[in-house]
Design an enzyme around this catalytic site. Structure first.
Site, PDB file in Angstrom:
ATOM      1  N   ARG A  74      47.372  32.173  44.353  1.00 22.85           N
ATOM      2  CA  ARG A  74      48.530  32.386  44.055  1.00 22.85           C
ATOM      3  C   ARG A  74      49.584  32.490  45.307  1.00 22.85           C
ATOM      4  O   ARG A  74      48.898  32.365  46.046  1.00 22.85           O
ATOM      5  CB  ARG A  74      47.816  34.220  44.417  1.00 22.85           C
ATOM      6  CG  ARG A  74      48.862  35.373  44.385  1.00 22.85           C
ATOM      7  CD  ARG A  74      48.445  36.829  44.850  1.00 22.85           C
ATOM      8  NE  ARG A  74      47.079  37.786  44.290  1.00 22.85           N
ATOM      9  CZ  ARG A  74      46.555  37.545  44.048  1.00 22.85           C
ATOM     10  NH1 ARG A  74      45.875  38.097  45.709  1.00 22.85           N
ATOM     11  NH2 ARG A  74      45.403  38.027  43.250  1.00 22.85           N
ATOM     12  N   ARG A 144      48.412  40.222  53.555  1.00 18.73           N
ATOM     13  CA  ARG A 144      49.300  39.537  52.276  1.00 18.73           C
ATOM     14  C   ARG A 144      50.859  38.805  52.077  1.00 18.73           C
ATOM     15  O   ARG A 144      51.211  39.409  52.929  1.00 18.73           O
ATOM     16  CB  ARG A 144      47.911  41.024  50.546  1.00 18.73           C
ATOM     17  CG  ARG A 144      46.899  41.160  51.026  1.00 18.73           C
ATOM     18  CD  ARG A 144      45.791  39.498  50.299  1.00 18.73           C
ATOM     19  NE  ARG A 144      44.647  39.795  49.889  1.00 18.73           N
ATOM     20  CZ  ARG A 144      44.264  40.099  49.056  1.00 18.73           C
ATOM     21  NH1 ARG A 144      44.461  40.577  48.088  1.00 18.73           N
ATOM     22  NH2 ARG A 144      42.732  40.613  49.452  1.00 18.73           N
ATOM     23  N   LYS A 207      41.400  44.033  52.731  1.00 21.46           N
ATOM     24  CA  LYS A 207      42.784  42.918  53.110  1.00 21.46           C
ATOM     25  C   LYS A 207      44.061  43.901  53.058  1.00 21.46           C
ATOM     26  O   LYS A 207      43.815  45.455  53.466  1.00 21.46           O
ATOM     27  CB  LYS A 207      43.062  42.637  51.482  1.00 21.46           C
ATOM     28  CG  LYS A 207      42.853  44.855  51.140  1.00 21.46           C
ATOM     29  CD  LYS A 207      42.926  44.149  48.743  1.00 21.46           C
ATOM     30  CE  LYS A 207      42.446  45.057  48.201  1.00 21.46           C
ATOM     31  NZ  LYS A 207      42.914  45.179  46.534  1.00 21.46           N
ATOM     32  N   LYS A 209      48.437  45.347  53.096  1.00 20.82           N
ATOM     33  CA  LYS A 209      49.444  45.396  52.496  1.00 20.82           C
ATOM     34  C   LYS A 209      50.614  45.585  53.537  1.00 20.82           C
ATOM     35  O   LYS A 209      51.137  46.585  54.335  1.00 20.82           O
ATOM     36  CB  LYS A 209      49.314  45.944  51.170  1.00 20.82           C
ATOM     37  CG  LYS A 209      47.885  45.164  50.303  1.00 20.82           C
ATOM     38  CD  LYS A 209      47.773  45.665  48.531  1.00 20.82           C
ATOM     39  CE  LYS A 209      47.400  45.325  48.083  1.00 20.82           C
ATOM     40  NZ  LYS A 209      46.812  45.648  46.676  1.00 20.82           N
ATOM     41  N   CYS A 427      47.603  45.233  34.322  1.00 20.07           N
ATOM     42  CA  CYS A 427      46.762  44.641  35.743  1.00 20.07           C
ATOM     43  C   CYS A 427      45.826  43.379  34.980  1.00 20.07           C
ATOM     44  O   CYS A 427      45.968  43.764  33.212  1.00 20.07           O
ATOM     45  CB  CYS A 427      45.686  44.684  36.379  1.00 20.07           C
ATOM     46  SG  CYS A 427      44.193  45.388  35.437  1.00 20.07           S
ATOM     47  N   CYS A 433      39.397  38.476  35.175  1.00 22.86           N
ATOM     48  CA  CYS A 433      39.190  38.892  36.319  1.00 22.86           C
ATOM     49  C   CYS A 433      37.700  39.376  36.087  1.00 22.86           C
ATOM     50  O   CYS A 433      37.412  40.136  35.313  1.00 22.86           O
ATOM     51  CB  CYS A 433      40.499  40.263  36.118  1.00 22.86           C
ATOM     52  SG  CYS A 433      39.733  41.274  37.869  1.00 22.86           S
ATOM     53  N   CYS A 472      39.564  48.862  36.376  1.00 14.86           N
ATOM     54  CA  CYS A 472      39.145  48.910  37.043  1.00 14.86           C
ATOM     55  C   CYS A 472      39.464  50.429  37.700  1.00 14.86           C
ATOM     56  O   CYS A 472      40.690  49.719  38.335  1.00 14.86           O
ATOM     57  CB  CYS A 472      38.098  47.846  38.139  1.00 14.86           C
ATOM     58  SG  CYS A 472      38.935  47.075  38.740  1.00 14.86           S
ATOM     59  N   CYS A 476      44.861  47.358  41.309  1.00 17.67           N
ATOM     60  CA  CYS A 476      45.808  46.066  41.079  1.00 17.67           C
ATOM     61  C   CYS A 476      47.033  46.301  40.279  1.00 17.67           C
ATOM     62  O   CYS A 476      47.758  46.208  40.561  1.00 17.67           O
ATOM     63  CB  CYS A 476      45.658  44.928  40.587  1.00 17.67           C
ATOM     64  SG  CYS A 476      44.145  44.729  41.925  1.00 17.67           S
TER      65      CYS A 476
END
Length: 565
Positions: A74, A144, A207, A209, A427, A433, A472, A476
């Site tokens: 990414r 991120r 993470k 954001k 997603c 994934c 899931c 995302c």
């Protein structure tokens, strides 16, 4: 702030020599296509996830072969802006050096390569470096890729906001030289000479954001982010930001200790205090976040545990500034303006609808080649949107006709695309994934077609719903901010959430749990019928199901997200 045993991720970060690990020696191991031990996790801090093709996993096991390991890489693109020259560079790499040959625009305004084999990983990082790009901190327990509203009309305000998105991204990056040493063969730096003053030597608990939002557009879905700066302008000039903290969408189905959460308003700050506040919010989360239970490690849980006012006061203390009262702002929608629009500067901007952000050449739809052809002649820039679309920005009047012709020739302009398609998202999910529990991107067109048939059948063919699927519960696909969202539980089994709104300021509630796609299509048709019969004026689907008490609104996620409606 916990006496509980630290999660193993904390150990591996502490043992990683500031994210170096043994990645370099792992790259020389030709016995396996994957990464071993801690390196499996550490490469995430360098912008990659190890994956394999799950469609062929069992066949390979039967042949006594290891899974077909590759990485998803990414790129870091603050604000989603990329030059045509940079685009052509990544287009060529995707064509020649990935298993799938595609470029995928993500809903965090960047692009992903899927299917990069081990021997191509170092070359792609070196290519990015030559193009003036990198993949630093696009994954892992760090801040991120920083989002910024992709506003092609109010160009002056967008330029200022975008510059702040870049500044925030650069300010919060890891300081370690690991990326340069491992991937670019730069001279090694002594660990004694390195410091991580903002992120710390074990980085963040989870993470993080960040987004910059330009009202009235909420295309970046601000409530999906830990930290948000809402641009406040006067007379076309940016004067400061409203700061919102603690948004996030991931949860675990059936685990009442997890939930999606809307961001909390902290207050207004002038521009000069932006980086101080960004650093202070990150630092408080660094020190106060849960490092024992990763399911509860995000900023949203820290705010719930210590209280919004306590967290806010600590941010003010560390930044040495005080928040002013929030300035008025209004969010009206999240969709992109598909097609041509003229900016305030007289330049033209073409927003191309890219289904699920997937740029690949298919018979009759050579999308990837079309964007490359545009890049060869375009004199402006490209802007990736948080809705996974692509803006050809800054087109002069004389170049407009030629770019329009190329786009139409390659199917990039399609006047038959419906409003529902434009407002739907999924997603990646299968086959790449590793967390996927159910299909998402590959079944989105079928779900959209069924919903369109329902809308048409019930006299709502001109209407739309913000519809999203995620394979899931990790968030995302941002289904937890949809009017109608599906969350995968198992192959062809989904949970249906309804009751979000068009502005993206309300979390939906569980309506039906663990049903097949065929069963859900019937349920959604029934809901659309009720909407058609009972709506008031132009009332959106999400507002209707709340007003008509089909589901109760989620008022306080920590208290009532998991409660039976």
């Amino acid at each position: 702030m916990s006496d509980e045993k630290l999660s193993d991720n904390e150990r591996l970060k502490g043992d990683s020599a500031l994210l170096r690990g043994t990645i370099t020696s792992d790259l020389d191991d030709n016995i396996t296509g994957g990464f071993s031990g801690d390196n499996f996790q550490l490469i995430r801090f360098h912008g990659m996830y190890q994956q394999d093709d799950r469609d062929i996993r069992q066949d390979r096991i039967a042949q006594k072969l290891e899974p077909l390991h590759t990485v998803m890489l990414r790129i870091r693109l603050p604000g989603g802006i990329i030059t045509p020259q940079q685009w052509l560079g990544i287009d060529e790499f995707a064509r020649d050096n990935t298993l799938y040959g595609s470029i995928r625009i993500t809903n965090r305004q960047t692009v992903q390569f899927h299917g990069v084999l081990k021997h191509n990983i170092k070359p792609v990082h070196q290519l990015l470096h030559r193009l003036g790009l990198d993949s630093r901190a696009t994954a892992g327990d760090v801040n991120r890729n920083v989002l910024c509203t992709a506003n092609p009309v109010e160009s002056n305000l967008h330029i200022e906001a975008y510059e702040w998105a870049k500044k925030i991204s650069e300010h919060l990056l890891p300081r370690t030289n690991a990326y340069a040493e491992v991937w670019l063969d730069k001279e090694k730096v002594s660990l004694n000479e390195e410091k991580e003053p903002i992120l710390g030597t074990t980085y963040l608990p989870r993470k993080f954001k960040t987004a910059v939002v330009i009202p009235p557009q909420n295309d970046v879905d601000l409530h999906a982010n830990d930290l948000n700066f809402i641009a406040i302008g006067e007379n076309g000039k940016l004067t400061g930001f409203n700061v919102l903290v603690g948004g996030g969408l991931a949860m675990t189905q059936g685990d009442v200790s997890t939930w999606p959460r809307l961001a909390s308003e902290f207050g207004f700050i002038p521009l000069a205090e932006t980086l101080q506040i960004a650093e202070a919010v990150v630092a408080v989360q660094r020190d106060w976040g849960n490092r024992s239970n990763r399911r509860n490690a995000k900023t949203k849980y820290t705010l719930e545990r210590v209280g919004v006012e306590v967290f806010k006061t600590e941010v003010e203390k560390r930044a040495g500034v005080s928040f002013l009262p929030v300035k008025p702002y209004q969010l009206t929608g999240r969709g992109d303006r598909i097609g041509w629009v003229e900016g305030v500067d007289g330049q033209w901007h073409l927003t191309l609808f890219i289904p699920s952000g997937r740029l690949i050449d298919k018979p009759g739809y050579p999308f990837k080649s079309g964007v490359a052809e545009i890049a060869k002649i375009h004199q402006g820039d490209f802007r990736l949107t948080a809705n996974q679309n692509l803006i050809v920005a800054g087109v002069s009047e004389e170049n407009k006709q030629q770019i329009d012709a190329i786009a139409r020739q390659h199917g990039l302009i399609d006047d038959t695309v419906t409003s529902l398609e434009k407002n739907s998202m999924a997603c990646v999910s299968f086959p790449t994934c590793p967390l996927a529990m159910a299909e998402a991107e590959r079944v989105l067109p079928d779900f959209v077609k069924s919903l369109e048939q329902s809308l048409d059948r019930h006299g709502l063919s001109d209407e739309s719903i913000v519809f999203r699927i995620t394979g899931c519960p990790n968030g995302c696909g941002r289904a937890m901010l949809a009017e109608m969202g599906l969350v995968g539980r198992a192959p062809d089994r989904y949970s249906l959430y309804i009751g979000g709104n068009r502005q993206g300021t309300r979390i939906p509630r569980l309506y039906r749990d663990n049903f097949s796609s065929a069963e859900l299509i019937e349920m959604m048709d029934e809901l659309i019928a009720r909407w058609s019969e009972g709506r008031e004026g132009n009332e959106g689907f999400g507002d209707f199901v709340i007003r008509s008490q089909i589901v109760a609104p989620v008022m306080d996620s920590a208290r009532d997200f998991h409660a039976v409606s």
